[in-house]
Every structure is written in C-alpha cells, then in structure tokens.
Design a protein around this motif. Structure first.
Motif, PDB file in Angstrom:
ATOM      1  N   ASN A  27      38.690  58.136  30.784  1.00 22.54           N
ATOM      2  CA  ASN A  27      37.755  58.569  29.742  1.00 22.54           C
ATOM      3  C   ASN A  27      37.012  57.405  29.091  1.00 22.54           C
ATOM      4  O   ASN A  27      36.906  57.299  27.869  1.00 22.54           O
ATOM      5  CB  ASN A  27      38.475  59.376  28.657  1.00 22.54           C
ATOM      6  CG  ASN A  27      39.182  60.587  29.227  1.00 22.54           C
ATOM      7  OD1 ASN A  27      38.753  61.129  30.246  1.00 22.54           O
ATOM      8  ND2 ASN A  27      40.250  61.024  28.587  1.00 22.54           N
ATOM      9  N   ASN A  28      36.512  56.488  29.946  1.00 22.92           N
ATOM     10  CA  ASN A  28      35.746  55.332  29.469  1.00 22.92           C
ATOM     11  C   ASN A  28      36.558  54.402  28.580  1.00 22.92           C
ATOM     12  O   ASN A  28      36.019  53.711  27.728  1.00 22.92           O
ATOM     13  CB  ASN A  28      34.477  55.769  28.718  1.00 22.92           C
ATOM     14  CG  ASN A  28      33.368  56.138  29.682  1.00 22.92           C
ATOM     15  OD1 ASN A  28      33.347  55.686  30.820  1.00 22.92           O
ATOM     16  ND2 ASN A  28      32.455  56.974  29.232  1.00 22.92           N
ATOM     17  N   ARG A  29      37.864  54.403  28.777  1.00 22.74           N
ATOM     18  CA  ARG A  29      38.726  53.500  28.029  1.00 22.74           C
ATOM     19  C   ARG A  29      39.643  52.751  28.993  1.00 22.74           C
ATOM     20  O   ARG A  29      39.972  53.252  30.062  1.00 22.74           O
ATOM     21  CB  ARG A  29      39.579  54.263  27.007  1.00 22.74           C
ATOM     22  CG  ARG A  29      38.765  54.859  25.868  1.00 22.74           C
ATOM     23  CD  ARG A  29      39.674  55.554  24.885  1.00 22.74           C
ATOM     24  NE  ARG A  29      38.947  55.976  23.686  1.00 22.74           N
ATOM     25  CZ  ARG A  29      39.530  56.464  22.592  1.00 22.74           C
ATOM     26  NH1 ARG A  29      40.852  56.605  22.562  1.00 22.74           N
ATOM     27  NH2 ARG A  29      38.813  56.821  21.547  1.00 22.74           N
ATOM     28  N   LEU A  30      40.065  51.569  28.578  1.00 30.68           N
ATOM     29  CA  LEU A  30      40.996  50.758  29.362  1.00 30.68           C
ATOM     30  C   LEU A  30      42.374  50.851  28.725  1.00 30.68           C
ATOM     31  O   LEU A  30      42.548  50.526  27.548  1.00 30.68           O
ATOM     32  CB  LEU A  30      40.525  49.305  29.398  1.00 30.68           C
ATOM     33  CG  LEU A  30      41.438  48.311  30.116  1.00 30.68           C
ATOM     34  CD1 LEU A  30      41.466  48.610  31.612  1.00 30.68           C
ATOM     35  CD2 LEU A  30      40.963  46.881  29.884  1.00 30.68           C
ATOM     36  N   LEU A  31      43.354  51.324  29.499  1.00 34.33           N
ATOM     37  CA  LEU A  31      44.719  51.446  28.997  1.00 34.33           C
ATOM     38  C   LEU A  31      45.412  50.091  29.165  1.00 34.33           C
ATOM     39  O   LEU A  31      45.726  49.661  30.270  1.00 34.33           O
ATOM     40  CB  LEU A  31      45.468  52.529  29.765  1.00 34.33           C
ATOM     41  CG  LEU A  31      44.783  53.906  29.784  1.00 34.33           C
ATOM     42  CD1 LEU A  31      45.656  54.926  30.491  1.00 34.33           C
ATOM     43  CD2 LEU A  31      44.463  54.364  28.361  1.00 34.33           C
ATOM     44  N   CYS A  32      45.645  49.427  28.041  1.00 32.62           N
ATOM     45  CA  CYS A  32      46.099  48.035  28.073  1.00 32.62           C
ATOM     46  C   CYS A  32      47.475  47.869  28.703  1.00 32.62           C
ATOM     47  O   CYS A  32      47.722  46.897  29.421  1.00 32.62           O
ATOM     48  CB  CYS A  32      46.123  47.464  26.653  1.00 32.62           C
ATOM     49  SG  CYS A  32      44.486  47.357  25.921  1.00 32.62           S
ATOM     50  N   ALA A  33      48.383  48.809  28.435  1.00 29.06           N
ATOM     51  CA  ALA A  33      49.750  48.660  28.956  1.00 29.06           C
ATOM     52  C   ALA A  33      49.746  48.620  30.480  1.00 29.06           C
ATOM     53  O   ALA A  33      50.417  47.780  31.092  1.00 29.06           O
ATOM     54  CB  ALA A  33      50.625  49.808  28.445  1.00 29.06           C
ATOM     55  N   GLN A  34      48.991  49.528  31.105  1.00 33.42           N
ATOM     56  CA  GLN A  34      48.899  49.537  32.567  1.00 33.42           C
ATOM     57  C   GLN A  34      48.173  48.303  33.075  1.00 33.42           C
ATOM     58  O   GLN A  34      48.542  47.726  34.105  1.00 33.42           O
ATOM     59  CB  GLN A  34      48.178  50.804  33.046  1.00 33.42           C
ATOM     60  CG  GLN A  34      48.997  52.069  32.912  1.00 33.42           C
ATOM     61  CD  GLN A  34      48.826  52.728  31.548  1.00 33.42           C
ATOM     62  OE1 GLN A  34      48.667  52.046  30.528  1.00 33.42           O
ATOM     63  NE2 GLN A  34      48.881  54.044  31.531  1.00 33.42           N
ATOM     64  N   TRP A  35      47.122  47.888  32.373  1.00 34.60           N
ATOM     65  CA  TRP A  35      46.337  46.717  32.790  1.00 34.60           C
ATOM     66  C   TRP A  35      47.184  45.448  32.775  1.00 34.60           C
ATOM     67  O   TRP A  35      47.077  44.613  33.673  1.00 34.60           O
ATOM     68  CB  TRP A  35      45.126  46.565  31.870  1.00 34.60           C
ATOM     69  CG  TRP A  35      44.278  45.383  32.177  1.00 34.60           C
ATOM     70  CD1 TRP A  35      43.294  45.286  33.101  1.00 34.60           C
ATOM     71  CD2 TRP A  35      44.346  44.094  31.536  1.00 34.60           C
ATOM     72  NE1 TRP A  35      42.734  44.027  33.096  1.00 34.60           N
ATOM     73  CE2 TRP A  35      43.364  43.275  32.137  1.00 34.60           C
ATOM     74  CE3 TRP A  35      45.127  43.566  30.521  1.00 34.60           C
ATOM     75  CZ2 TRP A  35      43.161  41.961  31.748  1.00 34.60           C
ATOM     76  CZ3 TRP A  35      44.921  42.252  30.124  1.00 34.60           C
ATOM     77  CH2 TRP A  35      43.954  41.471  30.746  1.00 34.60           C
ATOM     78  N   LEU A  36      48.066  45.309  31.770  1.00 39.02           N
ATOM     79  CA  LEU A  36      48.879  44.101  31.647  1.00 39.02           C
ATOM     80  C   LEU A  36      49.885  43.957  32.785  1.00 39.02           C
ATOM     81  O   LEU A  36      50.379  42.856  33.056  1.00 39.02           O
ATOM     82  CB  LEU A  36      49.623  44.109  30.305  1.00 39.02           C
ATOM     83  CG  LEU A  36      48.757  43.813  29.076  1.00 39.02           C
ATOM     84  CD1 LEU A  36      49.515  44.116  27.798  1.00 39.02           C
ATOM     85  CD2 LEU A  36      48.274  42.365  29.086  1.00 39.02           C
ATOM     86  N   LEU A  37      50.192  45.060  33.483  1.00 39.31           N
ATOM     87  CA  LEU A  37      51.138  45.000  34.596  1.00 39.31           C
ATOM     88  C   LEU A  37      50.500  44.494  35.882  1.00 39.31           C
ATOM     89  O   LEU A  37      51.202  44.188  36.848  1.00 39.31           O
ATOM     90  CB  LEU A  37      51.735  46.392  34.846  1.00 39.31           C
ATOM     91  CG  LEU A  37      52.577  46.980  33.711  1.00 39.31           C
ATOM     92  CD1 LEU A  37      52.989  48.403  34.055  1.00 39.31           C
ATOM     93  CD2 LEU A  37      53.805  46.110  33.434  1.00 39.31           C
ATOM     94  N   LEU A  38      49.174  44.394  35.900  1.00 36.71           N
ATOM     95  CA  LEU A  38      48.456  44.014  37.120  1.00 36.71           C
ATOM     96  C   LEU A  38      48.535  42.517  37.376  1.00 36.71           C
ATOM     97  O   LEU A  38      48.721  41.709  36.454  1.00 36.71           O
ATOM     98  CB  LEU A  38      46.980  44.423  37.019  1.00 36.71           C
ATOM     99  CG  LEU A  38      46.675  45.912  36.858  1.00 36.71           C
ATOM    100  CD1 LEU A  38      45.167  46.107  36.665  1.00 36.71           C
ATOM    101  CD2 LEU A  38      47.165  46.707  38.062  1.00 36.71           C
TER     102      LEU A  38
END
Length: 483
Positions: free
Chosen positions: A268-279
């Motif tokens: 929904n045009n947002r970045l989910l930080c928790a998932q992003w930090l796992l990358l």
C-alpha cells in the motif's frame, strides 16, 4: 506468442552473417514482417550492419529502411557521407531516409555536449521514421531501430561506467535490446567487422571527429584502452564484453530477488521496516530504489549517497522522524516505527492532473506516470493466441480512438466471459483491489467504457468474435515496463 523465423541462412553465406543471424535468433531481435530502421553513418560499423541486414532480410522477411542523419558539423565531408550511404541503398534496393540537423546549435540550446546532442538528434530522427512505419501500415510488431554497437563499444561503455562508480546496473553495459533499440553486432569485434568489409572489397567512410579527444568515449578508445592493452599485453575488449555478459546474468537474478523482497516489504505504497531490515544490504538498496520509482514515478534524482543515507538512518529512526530527499520528497516514520512512508513536503500543492494519452494502433504508447509502455500490433486471429495478465487481443474496428488513463467516475466494464456490465468501482470491489491502489491502475478506455484493465479484465465488447466474423486480423496489446 511470437517466434523468430528459425530458418538458417544459406550455408554459402559469410560466416559473420551466420554468426549475426544466430545472435539475433538467440536474443529474438528480428521478426518476419517487422520493420527495421537501421542507422547508417557510412562508417565501417554501420555500413557492415546495412550489408548484413540486407542479406538477412531475404531469409527472415522483415522490412528494412536505412536512415542517415547529417549532423551539420563537417560541411562538404558530411554531404559526401550522405551521398555515399544513399548510393549504397540504391545498390541494395533499400528505402533511404535522411535529415540534416544543426547539432552544434542543439548542443547550445539544451546545454549538453556535442556527443549527447548528436545521439539525441539521431534517436529522435529514427523514432520519427518508426512512428511513420507503425502508423502507415499494418505490421505484426512495432518497428525496431538497429544500431551497430559491437564488443569494443561495450568495452568502452564498461570502462566509462566503471570510472563513474556505477553499480551492477551500469556495469552490464549495452544490452542486445532496449525498447525499440536492437544491436545485432554486439557479439562482434571491430576487427571482425572491418575484416568482413575488407573481404568483400567494400570501402567505408572515415569520420575524423572520431579521433578528436573532446568526447569522453574517444579518449577511452584512443588513450585508456590502448594503455591498458600495453600494460596487460593483450586486448581487453573481448574479456570486458564477457564481463558485461556475466554481470548481466547476475543482474537478472538480483532483479528477481528484488521483486520477491519488494513483495514482502512494500504494501500500500509503504515500506515495512521490520521486513526490510532482514534483507541483505544489496537487496535493501535495490528495494529502496524500487520504492522510490513506485512512489515518485521516476528513477531519477536518488543517488548512491541518498540510498546510503537512507540505509544508515532507518535502523535508528524513531516514529515521526523525517528524512528530506530530492524534489521536496521526504521519508516519514509512521506509527511504532514499523512503517515508512515516502511523502512530498509540498502538501499545499494540488495533485497533478494526469491527462489521457491517445493509444497508438499500431505502435508504442509511453505512459510516463506508470513507467510503462503499451505495444500494439496486428496479428492474424487463430486458436493459438495466448492471453495473459500483460497481453490481450481486440477487434481493430472497435478500439478506434482509445486512450490510456487512470480510472474516472462513471467508468463501466463488461468483463469478457461474464454476462452484463457493471460500474468499474463495483468490479474493483469484487476483485479485492485495495482502494488506495485503484488510482495507480492503468485503464485503456473508449469514453467511459473500459477496453482493458491490464492484469484484471478485458472488455467483452471490444474483443474479436471467435468465429472470425469481424475479420482475421486483430490488434494485440502488450503492457511492458519502461527499459
């Protein structure tokens, strides 16, 4: 849906022609009945490409048009080049198009280098011819532009991008296909090309500006690469070309991994930080760039420094924290810090109005706000037509005067395979499309009637009749991302 003509050239053909034929087959560059505009300056590379394509034209069956741009920089010499190319086209029985442009004046007006101004003028000229071919006749596919870039050009590009600190996307160099542009010679060296012409006893024109050091590419060609060859003891061009191929394969894998990661991180045009930090850090950077493209509609302005700044800021950013970015955009941490939003700081400005874009039939329609393009081309209707999320077929008479736009109040759709029409809003509700995503969807429409909603439905009133009563020729539409 489309397969290149797999007939091999006559065994008596020159081995270079056969090598180019195999390369074009492997990368699907040439198709039967497709128009091809070949840029010909009169130099060895482009003249050889003209010769080779004139041979392949007979075995594959595409239409070939030669195009020459006089840059207005070299006086009588430039006029001689034009006459030289025209003479060769006459010998080969090919259509010849030419234009004269004041490239020096164009350079001053646009504040760009002569090299960039010349490239812009050439592509604009070639594109104009392609548009005329697409509109003037019914072709299976939109016209392509054939350019004579080869392995040595690839090596120069790689060195140039390496010197600029480019990442993987820049180091893959020149690609066999980029939208309309195709490069049949990208697997050949400059020596092979000139040797081919020499064996055929064909002379070519020489452009003295290719020796002048004002252009960066000329300096790399005549200074950097020869010095590198002297230090190594061998010509690095072939190995640099191989390097670009290897990196290209790596990029394809990374692009797929990025798409998978973005599906988990972007909602929904947002970045989910928790998932992003796992990358992995490499995927973090690529997801950020993809998020930027989706939110702003353009890949421009977000530099390496900005991506690094975002990566360093996000792990410790607190709810309500903001990071300013180019173009008055800002990153905002929402709620408990788990969600990141890209927003514009110019909240008082109204949202720009997106004007409908006329659909080119046949041709290529660019949709800048969606960063995509729609290819339309004629095919013969048969039972083998493949429909999928990005491709659909229509009755040519029923889609005249269509436009590409966002949804509008009052839009209606009659999905193929269903009885009766309904409001587009109701259809989107039934499909479970989130309200916040609906304005970003592409709509091909005729008035208030939806012709095609790519990925979701085709308008039943615009499709060809199965019994062929509306004619055997149909229009095929394919939605593709911009290259």
């Amino acid at each position: 849906m489309f397969r290149p003509n797999r007939r091999r050239p006559d065994r008596l053909m020159d081995h270079l022609v056969e090598k180019v034929s195999d390369y074009c087959l492997r990368h699907q560059l040439l198709f039967k009945e497709q128009p091809v505009v070949v840029g010909v300056s009169g130099g060895a590379d482009s003249l050889a490409l003209l010769q080779v394509l004139s041979v392949l034209q007979k075995s594959i069956g595409f239409e070939l048009v030669a195009a020459h741009l006089n840059h207005g920089l070299r006086g009588d010499t430039a006029d001689q080049d034009q006459a030289f190319v025209a003479d060769w086209c006459d010998r080969l029985g090919l259509r010849f198009e030419y234009r004269t442009t004041d490239v020096r004046n164009l350079s001053r007006e646009q504040g760009i280098s002569l090299e960039d101004a010349g490239r812009t003028a050439r592509l604009d000229f070639f594109q104009t011819i392609c548009d005329e071919l697409d509109f003037g006749q019914a072709h299976r596919m939109p016209a392509s532009i054939a350019l004579a870039h080869h392995i040595n050009d690839q090596a120069e590009t790689l060195v140039m991008h390496l010197g600029r600190g480019s990442g993987l996307d820049g180091l893959v160099g020149i690609q066999p296909r980029n939208g309309r542009l195709i490069r049949p010679f990208l697997d050949l060296s400059r020596f092979e090309i000139e040797d081919y012409l020499t064996r055929l006893k064909i002379a070519w024109q020489s452009d003295e500006t290719n020796l002048e050091p004002f252009a960066l590419r000329n300096r790399i060609r005549h200074q950097v690469l020869p010095a590198w060859q002297g230090a190594l003891g061998y010509d690095p061009a072939m190995l640099l070309g191989r390097c670009a191929k290897i990196l290209g394969e790596d990029k394809q894998l990374l692009d797929q991994l990025t798409a998978d990661a973005a599906a988990d991180c972007l909602q929904n045009n947002r970045l989910l930080c928790a998932q992003w930090l796992l990358l992995h850090p490499a995927l973090q950077s690529r997801v950020i760039r993809q998020y930027w493209r989706l939110a702003t509609g353009s890949p421009k302005d977000l530099s390496f420094a900005h991506v690094r700044l975002i990566r360093e800021w996000l792990p410790t950013a607190k709810p309500g924290g903001q990071l300013c970015l180019p173009g008055a955009w800002r990153l905002i941490v929402r709620e408990d810090g788990a969600i990141l939003e890209l927003d514009t700081g110019r909240e008082a400005l109204p949202e720009p109005v997106i004007q409908p874009i006329s659909l080119r039939v046949p041709g290529i329609t660019i949709i800048p706000w969606k960063m995509c393009q729609i290819h339309t081309y004629f095919i013969e209707y048969d039972d083998n037509i493949v429909y999928n999320n990005t491709t659909a077929c229509f009755d040519p008479a029923r889609i005249r005067d269509c436009v590409v736009r966002k949804r509008q109040p009052g839009d209606r759709i009659h999905p193929a395979g269903r009885t009766g029409g309904k409001r587009l809003k109701k259809f989107m509700n039934e499909q479970g499309i989130p309200p916040e995503q609906r304005d970003s969807l592409l709509v091909v429409a005729k008035g208030s009637e939806v012709v095609w909603l790519p990925g979701f439905a085709v308008g039943a009133d615009f499709t060809p009749d199965p019994d062929g009563s509306t004619g055997r020729r149909v229009v095929c539409m394919t939605a593709l991302p911009l290259d």
